[in-house]
Design a protein around this motif. Structure first.
Motif, PDB file in Angstrom:
ATOM      1  N   ARG A  41      43.214  54.263 -45.160  1.00  0.00           N
ATOM      2  CA  ARG A  41      43.454  55.297 -45.644  1.00  0.00           C
ATOM      3  C   ARG A  41      44.618  55.407 -46.124  1.00  0.00           C
ATOM      4  N   ALA A  42      45.223  54.497 -46.132  1.00  0.00           N
ATOM      5  CA  ALA A  42      46.702  54.242 -47.470  1.00  0.00           C
ATOM      6  C   ALA A  42      46.088  53.785 -48.561  1.00  0.00           C
ATOM      7  N   LEU A  43      45.304  52.592 -48.376  1.00  0.00           N
ATOM      8  CA  LEU A  43      44.021  52.339 -50.328  1.00  0.00           C
ATOM      9  C   LEU A  43      43.464  52.976 -50.340  1.00  0.00           C
ATOM     10  N   VAL A  44      42.735  54.144 -50.033  1.00  0.00           N
ATOM     11  CA  VAL A  44      41.854  54.249 -50.549  1.00  0.00           C
ATOM     12  C   VAL A  44      42.145  55.422 -52.028  1.00  0.00           C
ATOM     13  N   VAL A  45      43.613  56.515 -51.317  1.00  0.00           N
ATOM     14  CA  VAL A  45      43.998  57.101 -52.611  1.00  0.00           C
ATOM     15  C   VAL A  45      44.100  56.076 -53.605  1.00  0.00           C
ATOM     16  N   GLU A  46      44.707  54.509 -53.762  1.00  0.00           N
ATOM     17  CA  GLU A  46      44.519  54.167 -54.500  1.00  0.00           C
ATOM     18  C   GLU A  46      46.271  54.508 -55.549  1.00  0.00           C
ATOM     19  N   PRO A  47      47.478  54.530 -54.076  1.00  0.00           N
ATOM     20  CA  PRO A  47      48.770  54.797 -54.583  1.00  0.00           C
ATOM     21  C   PRO A  47      49.227  53.762 -55.468  1.00  0.00           C
ATOM     22  N   ASP A  48      50.511  54.368 -56.312  1.00  0.00           N
ATOM     23  CA  ASP A  48      51.084  53.462 -57.496  1.00  0.00           C
ATOM     24  C   ASP A  48      51.615  51.965 -56.564  1.00  0.00           C
ATOM     25  N   VAL A  49      52.572  52.299 -55.874  1.00  0.00           N
ATOM     26  CA  VAL A  49      53.060  51.543 -54.293  1.00  0.00           C
ATOM     27  C   VAL A  49      52.439  51.427 -52.703  1.00  0.00           C
ATOM     28  N   LEU A  50      52.045  50.763 -52.098  1.00  0.00           N
ATOM     29  CA  LEU A  50      51.634  50.448 -51.118  1.00  0.00           C
ATOM     30  C   LEU A  50      53.141  50.263 -49.846  1.00  0.00           C
ATOM     31  N   LEU A  51      53.230  50.721 -49.035  1.00  0.00           N
ATOM     32  CA  LEU A  51      54.777  50.720 -47.861  1.00  0.00           C
ATOM     33  C   LEU A  51      53.928  49.916 -46.297  1.00  0.00           C
ATOM     34  N   PHE A  52      54.396  49.277 -46.146  1.00  0.00           N
ATOM     35  CA  PHE A  52      54.106  48.780 -45.038  1.00  0.00           C
ATOM     36  C   PHE A  52      55.281  48.475 -43.896  1.00  0.00           C
ATOM     37  N   ASP A  53      55.241  48.993 -42.044  1.00  0.00           N
ATOM     38  CA  ASP A  53      56.060  49.322 -41.717  1.00  0.00           C
ATOM     39  C   ASP A  53      55.139  48.630 -40.423  1.00  0.00           C
ATOM     40  N   GLU A  54      55.867  47.135 -39.982  1.00  0.00           N
ATOM     41  CA  GLU A  54      55.774  46.646 -39.066  1.00  0.00           C
ATOM     42  C   GLU A  54      54.282  46.715 -39.257  1.00  0.00           C
ATOM     43  N   PRO A  55      53.397  46.478 -39.806  1.00  0.00           N
ATOM     44  CA  PRO A  55      52.459  47.173 -39.247  1.00  0.00           C
ATOM     45  C   PRO A  55      51.193  46.602 -38.025  1.00  0.00           C
ATOM     46  N   LEU A  56      51.649  45.052 -38.536  1.00  0.00           N
ATOM     47  CA  LEU A  56      51.295  43.913 -37.006  1.00  0.00           C
ATOM     48  C   LEU A  56      52.369  44.407 -35.600  1.00  0.00           C
ATOM     49  N   SER A  57      53.275  44.468 -35.282  1.00  0.00           N
ATOM     50  CA  SER A  57      54.196  44.485 -34.127  1.00  0.00           C
ATOM     51  C   SER A  57      53.240  45.188 -33.012  1.00  0.00           C
ATOM     52  N   ASN A  58      52.284  45.910 -33.320  1.00  0.00           N
ATOM     53  CA  ASN A  58      51.620  46.377 -31.772  1.00  0.00           C
ATOM     54  C   ASN A  58      50.671  45.900 -31.594  1.00  0.00           C
ATOM     55  N   LEU A  59      49.996  44.342 -32.797  1.00  0.00           N
ATOM     56  CA  LEU A  59      48.909  43.385 -32.187  1.00  0.00           C
ATOM     57  C   LEU A  59      49.454  42.350 -31.395  1.00  0.00           C
ATOM     58  N   ASP A  60      48.699  41.888 -30.608  1.00  0.00           N
ATOM     59  CA  ASP A  60      49.138  40.105 -30.371  1.00  0.00           C
ATOM     60  C   ASP A  60      48.644  39.136 -31.325  1.00  0.00           C
ATOM     61  N   GLU A  61      49.032  38.419 -31.134  1.00  0.00           N
ATOM     62  CA  GLU A  61      49.706  36.788 -31.746  1.00  0.00           C
ATOM     63  C   GLU A  61      48.625  36.830 -32.557  1.00  0.00           C
ATOM     64  N   LYS A  62      47.168  36.093 -32.256  1.00  0.00           N
ATOM     65  CA  LYS A  62      46.070  36.198 -32.838  1.00  0.00           C
ATOM     66  C   LYS A  62      45.192  36.335 -34.213  1.00  0.00           C
ATOM     67  N   LEU A  63      45.785  37.832 -33.166  1.00  0.00           N
ATOM     68  CA  LEU A  63      45.214  39.123 -34.416  1.00  0.00           C
ATOM     69  C   LEU A  63      46.242  39.669 -35.097  1.00  0.00           C
ATOM     70  N   ARG A  64      47.769  38.827 -34.538  1.00  0.00           N
ATOM     71  CA  ARG A  64      48.271  39.135 -35.988  1.00  0.00           C
ATOM     72  C   ARG A  64      48.301  37.575 -36.896  1.00  0.00           C
ATOM     73  N   LEU A  65      47.714  36.588 -36.886  1.00  0.00           N
ATOM     74  CA  LEU A  65      48.323  35.945 -37.872  1.00  0.00           C
ATOM     75  C   LEU A  65      46.675  36.474 -38.700  1.00  0.00           C
ATOM     76  N   SER A  66      45.610  36.554 -37.734  1.00  0.00           N
ATOM     77  CA  SER A  66      44.370  36.906 -39.018  1.00  0.00           C
ATOM     78  C   SER A  66      44.631  38.147 -40.363  1.00  0.00           C
ATOM     79  N   MET A  67      45.335  39.400 -39.068  1.00  0.00           N
ATOM     80  CA  MET A  67      44.999  40.256 -39.585  1.00  0.00           C
ATOM     81  C   MET A  67      46.552  40.111 -40.785  1.00  0.00           C
ATOM     82  N   ARG A  68      47.199  39.467 -40.926  1.00  0.00           N
ATOM     83  CA  ARG A  68      48.250  39.195 -42.522  1.00  0.00           C
ATOM     84  C   ARG A  68      47.973  37.762 -43.595  1.00  0.00           C
ATOM     85  N   GLN A  69      46.830  37.399 -42.527  1.00  0.00           N
ATOM     86  CA  GLN A  69      45.872  36.940 -43.366  1.00  0.00           C
ATOM     87  C   GLN A  69      45.263  38.061 -44.425  1.00  0.00           C
ATOM     88  N   GLU A  70      44.410  38.826 -44.112  1.00  0.00           N
ATOM     89  CA  GLU A  70      44.044  40.141 -44.119  1.00  0.00           C
ATOM     90  C   GLU A  70      45.030  40.878 -45.856  1.00  0.00           C
TER      91      GLU A  70
END
Lengths: 565, 340
Positions: free
Chosen positions: B145-174
């Motif tokens: 949703r944030a990417l689709v508008v092709e923003p000038d700047v992308l802001l991430f507010d602790e985006p992975l804090s609600n995920l479990d450890e394993k998912l967090r590791l793979s999402m941060r690579q993503e």
């Protein structure tokens, strides 16, 4: 997870509650229906009666739908303005918006008569008109003035749970404020708004007093019930009208109860979030404040004239300042107020306790027919009070709680009807619902393993309830108590046919005085009733929360959620 | 686009949420704002998005002053901590929202939503309800949703804090993969130093509303210039020492040895990373107080005179294990220490 196995104690308590619910809720409601359709030979209703009821139904629906639409919109505007816009004088606005809630619905008729009645200040004095203000429009105005307050409380409780990051998120994606309101805020509030509309609708359908006072020839189903019983003594027609009234109410109730909950978007995580608009345009905020201001000004006028009326010799004829209404109130008429307080306190305590206990049992234990018990306990919310009262009338005129008619045919009956206790029973029965809702709301926040932890440490079931569950559920009890107490002070429909001259309550007294057109006396009593209700609520509030600030906000949350559930 | 933050200050009554913040992020770079909760990092992010108004300071995008632009008019989309997905809309509708607001033609919206969902690997889930998504899928939707508008700047507010450890590791690579692919300048708020190191090109360590240190990841990790940063980056051996100024050559004492240093300070901190210390046949003698097996390494707590030193040893099959109470000898390369 619910407990699979229950102790004997739980089974006994649940059985008692179950039987009480059937006796005092299901049987009376069922009785009215039965009474309406039963004839000497079988079942049936005369066409005339039906046709009559349906024309009244048309009136009822006309009033209730109009009132529901307007009150809900006004309630929505009020809750947005008073919760989300910051402006000077907001707390005064809040008080005014809440005031009508501690009054019986018909109180607005006092000022309405003073202003627009045959000898009204505006119609007669200023405009010298000789018109009759009595009719549908008066009823609509009075109900809107009262029920918008209900809508405001209901919608406010949900608005406070609104997750404003969703709006931030839309803002962040470039949506302007209008678009955000239309595409995010309003759709997310729709479930709560429609619930509010349904409850306002039920309250409007059940109000028989306003049409009686200012409806003139325009009567509704609820008011017709009263006329049929007190005026014409036609229980049969009353029961038929009752059935016709019950149908839309039950439909709305069932939609409310079983359709909702599926689309609730609020999360508990956002309770303390600041919901004030930071980026509202001044044009929009002025508009909101103006609309709220106009409405609340009318509310203010309503109370202002009640106060004036309470100190005026005889409105329309003699405008001298007087204390005579209060004198008569304090010397001769004070007993109904004591009865009101007694009734409100006792039934609020009993209803809240039974409700919380039921909530606890139904939510945490696996029990026989628990869905049915839940339905029975909430049913009184749907059944208009006056109809519920008729149910008691036709049920408990027979001995042993209504069942005795088949048992003691020859013997001298033990009648519940005609005793002082019946009004306590019916009011309690109607209040269980509040306790139940409040209990459910709280239990959702309590970790079910707490009890298991206590059992695990070796404590008994009673000990666990006393030391663990009850202290946690206390808040729900108090919230329910406060809510029930304020309803108890103004309850009338359910008890009006069951009251004895000796236990007459204040609302009934006021109602009778208004119908006999003694404005000053009615105004003084209405004023006095509001004041003691507020004072007592304040005292209870202090007793419960003195020195416990954190608790108070917790309670307010639960208090809010009782309404919205 | 590059972004410059100049002298941003935000006060809540008497409390400074942000004190004179200066930062810049180059085009295509990802900056992590790292700090514990309450340090002001989220406030700063919201100020950049225009959701909170700063008291002082200004923000520039490629030298254009956007300080007074409303949130709606800034092209700085955000991935919120709890996702803030619109619960009454489907995945596709959520992603399309920003485009609809921009009044883009339906056909183009469709295409762009599809492409973006492909990019975040959610293709085929357009019509899913938000409630039916897993945590990771919600995260991807919010990103789309944030990417689709092709923003000038992308802001991430602790985006992975609600995920479990394993998912967090793979999402941060993503997130790193997508950010590099789209090359959108990004600011990433987190309290997890590992996450910051894994994702960011540059890290700004924040404490109590102030930036303690900014630099690329190796600077911040290997060469912290203050105690807070060193400690926050997870270094357990930070030894505080008084500088011996009795001779012409200034010295500090570390593990029974004198080390020459060149500093004006009277008190210094010495950073000795546990992975740089070796257990050897001869060296500085110490006593094992405790040992902790943490997966691939064993961490020994060793007492040498008055100080405690942690030593990490790879948990390899052929390595010898030492027991509590045993005496061991340690050595380290003097070049590996960092004094500040």
């Amino acid at each position: 997870m619910k407990d699979e196995k229950n102790s004997l104690l739980v089974k006994i308590i649940y059985s008692i509650i179950f039987v009480l619910l059937i006796y005092f809720i299901i049987v009376p409601v069922f009785s009215v229906v039965l009474y309406g359709v039963k004839t000497e030979t079988g079942f049936g209703v005369s066409l005339n009666t039906i046709a009559r009821s349906f024309s009244l139904l048309k009136n009822s629906l006309y009033i209730s739908i109009t009132v529901t639409l307007i009150s809900t919109v006004v309630g929505l505007i009020l809750s947005i303005t008073l919760n989300r816009v910051r402006f000077l004088g907001r707390s005064t606005f809040k008080v005014l918006a809440l005031l009508p809630f501690v009054n019986p619905p018909f109180v607005g008729s006092i000022s309405f008569i003073m202003l627009f009645g045959r000898r009204g200040l505006i119609t007669n004095k200023f405009l010298s008109l000789d018109v009759s203000p009595y009719g549908a429009h008066g009823i609509i105005i009075i109900q809107i003035l009262g029920l918008s307050s209900l809508a405001y409380i209901l919608i406010s409780s949900s608005i406070k749970k609104f997750d404003t990051t969703l709006e931030d998120s839309a803002r962040n994606l470039g949506a302007n404020e209008g678009k955000i309101f239309r595409s995010i805020t309003l759709p997310l509030m729709t479930p709560e708004i429609s619930n509010t509309a349904l409850l306002v609708f039920l309250a409007s359908m059940a109000d028989f007093t306003t049409p009686l006072i200012i409806g003139g020839s325009f009567q509704t189903l609820a008011s017709d019930l009263y006329i049929q019983i007190t005026g014409v003594y036609d229980m049969k027609s009353a029961s038929v009208s009752g059935i016709v009234l019950l149908i839309p109410c039950l439909i709305v109730f069932i939609i409310h109860k079983y359709y909702r909950g599926k689309k609730i978007y609020f999360s508990d995580e956002n309770l303390s979030r600041n919901i004030e608009y930071t980026t509202i345009s001044s044009k929009t905020s002025y508009l909101l404040i103006t609309i709220s201001g106009i409405f609340l000004f009318i509310v203010f006028i309503k109370y202002f004239f009640i106060i004036i009326g309470a100190f005026t010799e005889q409105w329309g004829y003699n405008y001298n300042l007087t204390f005579k209404h209060f004198e008569s109130l304090f010397t001769r008429q004070y007993k109904p107020f004591i009865n009101s307080i007694k009734l409100a306190v006792v039934s609020a305590l009993a209803g809240s306790f039974l409700g919380i206990l039921s909530a606890y049992l139904l939510k945490t234990k696996k029990l026989f027919m628990s869905k049915f018990a839940d339905f029975a306990a909430t049913l009184p919310a749907a059944v208009p009070g006056i109809l519920f009262g008729i149910g008691y009338l036709v049920t408990f005129k027979y001995p042993i709680l209504g069942i005795g008619r088949w048992v003691f045919i020859e013997k001298r009956p033990l009648l519940l009807l005609g005793t002082g206790i019946i009004i306590y029973i019916i009011t309690t029965a109607r209040f269980i619902n509040t306790g139940l809702r409040s209990g459910y709301a709280l239990l959702e926040h309590i970790n079910p393993d707490l009890e298991k932890a206590s059992h695990n440490l070796g404590s008994s079931e009673i000990y666990t309830f006393r030391k663990i569950t009850w202290p946690l559920m206390k808040d729900a009890f108090f919230a329910s108590y406060l809510r029930n107490f304020s309803s108890g002070m103004i309850t009338l429909g359910a008890i009006i046919f069951l009251l004895l001259p000796s236990n007459k309550v204040a609302v009934q007294q006021i109602f009778q005085i208004i119908t006999s057109s003694s404005v000053g006396e009615a105004a003084s009593m209405a004023l006095f009733l509001s004041i003691i209700t507020l004072i007592l609520l304040g005292i209870f509030y202090l007793l419960i929360y003195f020195g416990k600030n954190d608790k108070a906000s917790n309670i307010k949350e639960i208090f809010g959620s009782i309404f919205s559930n | 686009m590059n972004i410059k933050i100049k002298n941003i200050t935000k006060k809540y009554e008497d409390f400074y949420a942000l004190k004179n913040i200066n930062l810049s992020v180059e085009d295509g770079e990802i900056l992590a704002l790292l700090g514990s909760s309450g340090c002001g990092k989220t406030t700063l992010l919201r100020i950049i998005a225009g959701l909170i108004k700063q008291d002082e300071g200004s923000i520039y995008l490629d030298d254009t002053d956007i300080t007074n632009l409303s949130a709606q008019k800034r092209s700085t989309t955000m991935v919120f901590q709890n996702y803030a997905l619109f619960p009454h809309m489907t995945v596709g509708e959520n992603v399309a929202y920003g485009l609809k607001v921009r009044k883009i033609k339906t056909k183009e919206i469709k295409n762009r939503v599809r492409e973006t969902l492909e990019l975040v690997r959610l293709n085929g889930l357009e019509n899913r309800k938000i409630q039916e998504l897993s945590g990771g899928q919600k995260q991807r939707t919010a990103l789309a949703r944030a990417l689709v508008v092709e923003p000038d700047v992308l802001l991430f507010d602790e985006p992975l804090s609600n995920l479990d450890e394993k998912l967090r590791l793979s999402m941060r690579q993503e997130i790193k993969r997508i950010q590099k692919k789209t090359n959108i300048t990004s600011i990433y708020v987190t309290h997890d130093q590992k996450e910051a190191l894994a994702i960011a090109d540059k890290i700004a360590v924040m404490n109590k509303g102030e930036v303690c240190q900014v630099g690329n990841i190796s600077e911040v990790y290997y060469k912290p210039d203050n105690y807070f940063t060193a400690d926050f980056m997870g270094h357990p051996n930070i030894i505080k020492r008084k500088v011996d100024q009795s001779n012409a050559n200034k010295k500090v004492r570390l593990l029974k040895e004198n080390i020459d240093i060149d500093t004006e300070k009277e008190i210094v901190y010495i950073l000795l990373r546990p992975e740089d210390i070796e257990i050897a046949d001869n060296g500085i003698e110490g006593n094992v107080l405790n040992k902790e097996m943490i997966g691939s390494i064993i961490r020994y707590k060793v007492e040498i005179d008055d100080i405690i030193i942690y030593v990490d040893k790879l948990n390899k099959f052929e390595n010898k294990e030492y027991n509590i109470g045993e005496s061991i000898k340690l050595k380290y390369n003097k070049k590996s220490i960092h004094i500040f």
